[in-house]
Design a protein around this motif. Structure first.
Motif, PDB file in Angstrom:
ATOM      1  N   ALA A   5       5.577   3.210  -1.566  1.00 34.11           N
ATOM      2  CA  ALA A   5       4.285   3.878  -1.394  1.00 34.11           C
ATOM      3  C   ALA A   5       4.198   4.568  -0.056  1.00 34.11           C
ATOM      4  O   ALA A   5       3.405   4.190   0.800  1.00 34.11           O
ATOM      5  CB  ALA A   5       3.142   2.904  -1.567  1.00 34.11           C
ATOM      6  N   ALA A   6       4.994   5.540   0.204  1.00 33.02           N
ATOM      7  CA  ALA A   6       4.984   6.236   1.500  1.00 33.02           C
ATOM      8  C   ALA A   6       3.880   7.262   1.550  1.00 33.02           C
ATOM      9  O   ALA A   6       3.625   7.947   0.585  1.00 33.02           O
ATOM     10  CB  ALA A   6       6.340   6.924   1.732  1.00 33.02           C
ATOM     11  N   ALA A   7       3.246   7.369   2.746  1.00 32.02           N
ATOM     12  CA  ALA A   7       2.258   8.422   2.995  1.00 32.02           C
ATOM     13  C   ALA A   7       2.738   9.239   4.163  1.00 32.02           C
ATOM     14  O   ALA A   7       3.113   8.675   5.198  1.00 32.02           O
ATOM     15  CB  ALA A   7       0.898   7.817   3.297  1.00 32.02           C
ATOM     16  N   VAL A   8       2.776  10.524   4.068  1.00 32.18           N
ATOM     17  CA  VAL A   8       3.358  11.387   5.095  1.00 32.18           C
ATOM     18  C   VAL A   8       2.227  12.066   5.868  1.00 32.18           C
ATOM     19  O   VAL A   8       1.301  12.590   5.275  1.00 32.18           O
ATOM     20  CB  VAL A   8       4.267  12.445   4.444  1.00 32.18           C
ATOM     21  N   LEU A   9       2.314  11.999   7.196  1.00 34.11           N
ATOM     22  CA  LEU A   9       1.332  12.640   8.059  1.00 34.11           C
ATOM     23  C   LEU A   9       2.000  13.850   8.719  1.00 34.11           C
ATOM     24  O   LEU A   9       3.052  13.693   9.356  1.00 34.11           O
ATOM     25  CB  LEU A   9       0.818  11.678   9.126  1.00 34.11           C
ATOM     26  N   GLY A  10       1.412  14.982   8.601  1.00 35.34           N
ATOM     27  CA  GLY A  10       2.014  16.187   9.204  1.00 35.34           C
ATOM     28  C   GLY A  10       1.224  16.658  10.420  1.00 35.34           C
ATOM     29  O   GLY A  10       0.020  16.533  10.452  1.00 35.34           O
ATOM     30  N   PHE A  11       1.860  17.097  11.380  1.00 37.42           N
ATOM     31  CA  PHE A  11       1.196  17.517  12.619  1.00 37.42           C
ATOM     32  C   PHE A  11       1.685  18.908  13.043  1.00 37.42           C
ATOM     33  O   PHE A  11       2.850  19.274  12.809  1.00 37.42           O
ATOM     34  CB  PHE A  11       1.466  16.523  13.746  1.00 37.42           C
ATOM     35  N   THR A  63       5.264  12.329  -2.845  1.00 38.98           N
ATOM     36  CA  THR A  63       4.465  12.169  -1.637  1.00 38.98           C
ATOM     37  C   THR A  63       4.200  13.540  -1.035  1.00 38.98           C
ATOM     38  O   THR A  63       5.118  14.344  -0.883  1.00 38.98           O
ATOM     39  CB  THR A  63       5.197  11.300  -0.614  1.00 38.98           C
ATOM     40  N   ASP A  64       2.920  13.765  -0.672  1.00 38.29           N
ATOM     41  CA  ASP A  64       2.551  15.062  -0.092  1.00 38.29           C
ATOM     42  C   ASP A  64       2.622  15.002   1.414  1.00 38.29           C
ATOM     43  O   ASP A  64       2.383  13.949   2.022  1.00 38.29           O
ATOM     44  CB  ASP A  64       1.132  15.460  -0.514  1.00 38.29           C
ATOM     45  N   ILE A  65       2.885  16.146   2.031  1.00 33.87           N
ATOM     46  CA  ILE A  65       2.856  16.295   3.491  1.00 33.87           C
ATOM     47  C   ILE A  65       1.603  17.081   3.834  1.00 33.87           C
ATOM     48  O   ILE A  65       1.344  18.133   3.270  1.00 33.87           O
ATOM     49  CB  ILE A  65       4.094  17.033   4.018  1.00 33.87           C
ATOM     50  N   VAL A  66       0.798  16.526   4.736  1.00 37.54           N
ATOM     51  CA  VAL A  66      -0.441  17.196   5.113  1.00 37.54           C
ATOM     52  C   VAL A  66      -0.398  17.476   6.597  1.00 37.54           C
ATOM     53  O   VAL A  66      -0.104  16.565   7.387  1.00 37.54           O
ATOM     54  CB  VAL A  66      -1.652  16.327   4.749  1.00 37.54           C
ATOM     55  N   GLY A  67      -0.723  18.691   7.032  1.00 40.75           N
ATOM     56  CA  GLY A  67      -0.720  19.031   8.453  1.00 40.75           C
ATOM     57  C   GLY A  67      -1.713  20.107   8.763  1.00 40.75           C
ATOM     58  O   GLY A  67      -2.314  20.704   7.880  1.00 40.75           O
ATOM     59  N   ASN A 122       2.294  -3.689 -13.551  1.00 39.62           N
ATOM     60  CA  ASN A 122       1.389  -4.327 -14.505  1.00 39.62           C
ATOM     61  C   ASN A 122       0.540  -5.404 -13.863  1.00 39.62           C
ATOM     62  O   ASN A 122      -0.332  -5.971 -14.504  1.00 39.62           O
ATOM     63  CB  ASN A 122       2.175  -4.916 -15.684  1.00 39.62           C
ATOM     64  N   LEU A 123       0.798  -5.713 -12.577  1.00 39.83           N
ATOM     65  CA  LEU A 123       0.022  -6.749 -11.880  1.00 39.83           C
ATOM     66  C   LEU A 123      -0.952  -6.157 -10.877  1.00 39.83           C
ATOM     67  O   LEU A 123      -2.036  -6.698 -10.682  1.00 39.83           O
ATOM     68  CB  LEU A 123       0.953  -7.724 -11.148  1.00 39.83           C
ATOM     69  N   TYR A 124      -0.581  -5.038 -10.252  1.00 37.30           N
ATOM     70  CA  TYR A 124      -1.435  -4.474  -9.209  1.00 37.30           C
ATOM     71  C   TYR A 124      -1.066  -3.026  -9.001  1.00 37.30           C
ATOM     72  O   TYR A 124      -0.015  -2.538  -9.470  1.00 37.30           O
ATOM     73  CB  TYR A 124      -1.315  -5.264  -7.903  1.00 37.30           C
ATOM     74  N   THR A 125      -1.925  -2.315  -8.236  1.00 36.10           N
ATOM     75  CA  THR A 125      -1.630  -0.945  -7.790  1.00 36.10           C
ATOM     76  C   THR A 125      -1.818  -0.885  -6.278  1.00 36.10           C
ATOM     77  O   THR A 125      -2.615  -1.643  -5.703  1.00 36.10           O
ATOM     78  CB  THR A 125      -2.555   0.076  -8.462  1.00 36.10           C
ATOM     79  N   VAL A 126      -1.052   0.061  -5.659  1.00 38.21           N
ATOM     80  CA  VAL A 126      -1.185   0.315  -4.218  1.00 38.21           C
ATOM     81  C   VAL A 126      -1.436   1.805  -4.055  1.00 38.21           C
ATOM     82  O   VAL A 126      -0.651   2.628  -4.536  1.00 38.21           O
ATOM     83  CB  VAL A 126       0.066  -0.126  -3.441  1.00 38.21           C
ATOM     84  N   ASP A 127      -2.532   2.143  -3.411  1.00 38.15           N
ATOM     85  CA  ASP A 127      -2.885   3.539  -3.143  1.00 38.15           C
ATOM     86  C   ASP A 127      -2.950   3.743  -1.639  1.00 38.15           C
ATOM     87  O   ASP A 127      -3.568   2.934  -0.915  1.00 38.15           O
ATOM     88  CB  ASP A 127      -4.248   3.875  -3.760  1.00 38.15           C
ATOM     89  N   LYS A 128      -2.318   4.869  -1.186  1.00 38.40           N
ATOM     90  CA  LYS A 128      -2.381   5.239   0.246  1.00 38.40           C
ATOM     91  C   LYS A 128      -3.037   6.597   0.337  1.00 38.40           C
ATOM     92  O   LYS A 128      -2.596   7.559  -0.312  1.00 38.40           O
ATOM     93  CB  LYS A 128      -0.999   5.252   0.881  1.00 38.40           C
ATOM     94  N   THR A 129      -4.078   6.666   1.152  1.00 35.22           N
ATOM     95  CA  THR A 129      -4.871   7.895   1.241  1.00 35.22           C
ATOM     96  C   THR A 129      -5.172   8.199   2.691  1.00 35.22           C
ATOM     97  O   THR A 129      -5.588   7.298   3.451  1.00 35.22           O
ATOM     98  CB  THR A 129      -6.192   7.747   0.473  1.00 35.22           C
ATOM     99  N   LEU A 130      -4.919   9.491   3.110  1.00 40.58           N
ATOM    100  CA  LEU A 130      -5.282   9.933   4.456  1.00 40.58           C
ATOM    101  C   LEU A 130      -6.786  10.102   4.526  1.00 40.58           C
ATOM    102  O   LEU A 130      -7.368  10.819   3.711  1.00 40.58           O
ATOM    103  CB  LEU A 130      -4.582  11.264   4.779  1.00 40.58           C
ATOM    104  N   VAL A 131      -7.382   9.481   5.513  1.00 35.79           N
ATOM    105  CA  VAL A 131      -8.838   9.529   5.641  1.00 35.79           C
ATOM    106  C   VAL A 131      -9.262  10.620   6.618  1.00 35.79           C
ATOM    107  O   VAL A 131     -10.182  11.402   6.343  1.00 35.79           O
ATOM    108  CB  VAL A 131      -9.385   8.154   6.076  1.00 35.79           C
ATOM    109  N   SER A 132      -8.599  10.704   7.791  1.00 40.15           N
ATOM    110  CA  SER A 132      -8.947  11.726   8.787  1.00 40.15           C
ATOM    111  C   SER A 132      -7.705  12.086   9.596  1.00 40.15           C
ATOM    112  O   SER A 132      -6.787  11.265   9.760  1.00 40.15           O
ATOM    113  CB  SER A 132     -10.063  11.224   9.713  1.00 40.15           C
ATOM    114  N   SER A 133      -7.658  13.346  10.111  1.00 42.17           N
ATOM    115  CA  SER A 133      -6.515  13.811  10.914  1.00 42.17           C
ATOM    116  C   SER A 133      -7.021  14.755  11.992  1.00 42.17           C
ATOM    117  O   SER A 133      -8.121  15.300  11.895  1.00 42.17           O
ATOM    118  CB  SER A 133      -5.490  14.509  10.017  1.00 42.17           C
ATOM    119  N   THR A 134      -6.179  14.962  13.009  1.00 41.65           N
ATOM    120  CA  THR A 134      -6.557  15.874  14.109  1.00 41.65           C
ATOM    121  C   THR A 134      -5.295  16.571  14.631  1.00 41.65           C
ATOM    122  O   THR A 134      -4.681  17.361  13.890  1.00 41.65           O
ATOM    123  CB  THR A 134      -7.314  15.122  15.207  1.00 41.65           C
ATOM    124  N   GLN A 135      -4.788  16.247  15.809  1.00 45.00           N
ATOM    125  CA  GLN A 135      -3.589  16.857  16.375  1.00 45.00           C
ATOM    126  C   GLN A 135      -2.898  15.854  17.261  1.00 45.00           C
ATOM    127  O   GLN A 135      -3.330  14.706  17.392  1.00 45.00           O
ATOM    128  CB  GLN A 135      -3.978  18.102  17.193  1.00 45.00           C
TER     129      GLN A 135
END
Length: 550
Positions: A17-23, A54-58, A107-120
């Protein structure tokens, strides 16, 4: 071309469950995420399905993929390889940072990763890690790995920090329950940063077992008061208020001295499931006064007996009435009656009504207490009559018709048991017309010589018009005369100087004629005395007839 392939291989080591942060001005053509191995040995294989892209957000302007520098972790071997879908290249943009995310599902659980806020660079970025239980799970462990260049600022809830790893642990999570982990980081340099999450759980297999226990409750109801001699109904209700079947339930009603019953006093209910009840009716006869306590009990195989009590007050409510009056009187005269109403029981009687029905032809002269006749009836009321208390009433009547009358008085009242009490008494009066009787006695020869005879003629007449008159007739002669014989409507009896005739009954306007023959036996003023006695007379009517003997 080989440079792009090397970049892809370096990113295959990304964990679950990787979440990518772009800057700044970072841009990559693709990014892959794969499962990071758990610290727990041999976890269930279903915990590790394929991961999505996985998406890259910047926020920086887009550049060509060939010139973009990439920072990544070295790949970590996984117990089982996970299939990873490629990530589409980020489109050139100048807009503000957008929310990015990825999801892992089993089938037992889910894992969600979500970017909430970003800056620089140098600012704070926040993302959320959400664990949702699809079934009941235990021993949940979450490890979040931060790459170099990404400074940890804080987490909510607080995490245990070890180097670049953040760790959370909790004991259990119910089906449908959601746990959110908020992570705040600060990038130190420009570039792409890949955070990786490892989530490990233990499945829970639940077998519901319930152990209940029976509990009996018994209630006995009946009237609070009852009359002596009455049949008294009691209702017994036994109920299982527990959570298991009560077996071999038996209900027994124990009657005290003073109550007898032909009902079955022991009832075998049998098995009684939870929430169910059984009603039993017992009818007992009250044979003794006073307060009686009736006890009902219920037994069952699994517990102690239970009891219920019903207290019954046996009373004797009795209303009495007497009426006396003039037994005989004449028409146009008065007859006086006395009515007495008495509480002969041991409880108070309420709402007592006393009525006196007037015989036909009579009219009221006076009442005490005063009341008026309505519809040929006198009425009095007594709000409450205590035990032993009495109330008297006087009624004076007159009548214009001869004959017998029956004057009835009735008393009704309510007992504390709700029973209606009634008592009645009567008085009889004979109303007579005033009698009128004429008596006559006359000698046929006067004077009479010694040895000669004279005859006394007697006539009794009922001058009345209403009823016959009875009477007794007796004639007594003085010593100058001696009775010889009798005659007329009946023969008399001579006893010395006295002659007695049988009783006579004279109809209205009717009479009787009698005759006595007497002989002069001694000179002097002789006398024959007639006596007539009747039931309406206080003393006899006397008539004398003189006869001179010479």
């Amino acid at each position: 071309m080989s440079k792009k392939m090397n970049l892809k291989r370096s990113l295959l080591g990304s964990t679950l469950a990787a979440a990518v942060l772009g800057f700044v001005t970072v841009s990559v053509t693709s990014l892959q995420a794969q499962t990071r191995p758990s610290d727990r040995a041999n976890p269930p294989s279903q915990n590790y399905p394929s991961l999505p892209s996985t998406d890259i957000v910047g926020a920086a302007p887009a550049q060509s993929a060939q010139s973009a520098p990439v920072h990544s972790e070295a790949p970590v071997p996984a117990p089982e390889p996970a299939r990873v879908a490629p990530v589409a290249a980020a489109a050139p943009q100048t807009a503000a940072p957008a929310t990015a995310g990825s999801q892992f599902r089993s089938n037992l659980y889910t894992v969600d990763k979500t970017l909430v806020s970003s800056t620089q660079v140098g600012g704070e970025y926040q993302y959320r890690l959400r664990v949702t239980a699809l079934e009941n799970i235990t021993n949940i462990s979450v490890v979040e790995h931060l790459p170099e260049g990404l400074q940890f600022v804080g987490a909510e809830p607080e995490a245990k920090v070890s180097g670049n790893d953040l760790r959370w642990n909790w004991d259990a999570q119910s089906k449908g329950e959601v746990r959110d982990l908020l992570v705040t980081v600060r990038p130190q340099t420009e570039g792409n940063f890949v955070t990786s999450s490892s989530v490990c759980v233990d499945p829970v297999v639940v077998l519901p077992l319930f152990a209940g226990s029976p509990k009996l409750e018994i209630v006995k109801t009946g009237p609070a008061t009852a009359e002596l001699g009455d049949d008294v109904p009691f209702r017994i209700t036994v109920r299982n208020t527990g959570t298991a079947i009560a077996h071999q339930v038996v209900v027994t009603d124990t009657l005290p001295d003073g109550l007898t019953s032909s009902s079955n006093l022991t009832t075998e209910v049998g098995d009684l499931p939870p929430g169910q009840s059984r009603d039993i009716t017992v009818v007992a006869k009250a044979s003794k006064g006073g307060e009686l306590t009736n006890v009902a009990s219920a037994t069952f195989a699994e517990g102690q007996p239970v009891q219920a009590r019903s207290v019954l007050n046996i009373v004797e409510s009795r209303l009495g009435i007497t009426k006396t009056g003039t037994p005989r009187t004449y028409i146009f005269k008065n007859a006086t009656y006395q009515v007495v109403v008495r509480n002969e029981g041991n409880t108070t009687i309420s709402n007592v009504t006393v009525t006196d029905d007037l015989p036909k032809g009579t009219s009221v002269v006076q009442t005490d207490p005063a009341t008026e006749a309505r519809g040929g009836r006198l009425t009095w009321t007594i709000p409450s009559l205590a035990a032993g208390q009495a109330q008297s009433y006087t009624v004076v009547l007159t009548n214009i018709n001869p004959g017998d009358t029956v004057n009835g008085a009735t008393a009704t009242g309510s007992a504390i048991t709700g029973k209606t009490l009634t008592a009645r008494a009567e008085a009889r009066t004979e109303w007579e017309g005033a009698p009128g009787v004429r008596t006559e006695i006359v000698d046929t020869v006067d004077p009479v010589r010694v040895g000669q005879t004279t005859t006394y003629e007697i006539q009794i007449t009922n001058q009345g018009t209403f009823k016959p008159v009875n009477g007794q007739i007796k004639v007594t002669l003085s010593e100058q005369l001696r009775p010889i014989s009798t005659g007329g409507d009946s023969q008399g009896t001579i006893d010395g100087q006295t002659v007695t005739f049988p009783d006579v009954l004279l109809d209205p306007r009717r009479g009787t004629k009698l005759r006595i023959e007497a002989q002069g036996v001694k000179p002097g003023s002789g006398r024959a005395r007639l006596e007539f006695m009747s039931s309406f007379l206080d003393e006899p009517v006397i008539k004398d007839e003189s006869t001179f003997v010479y």
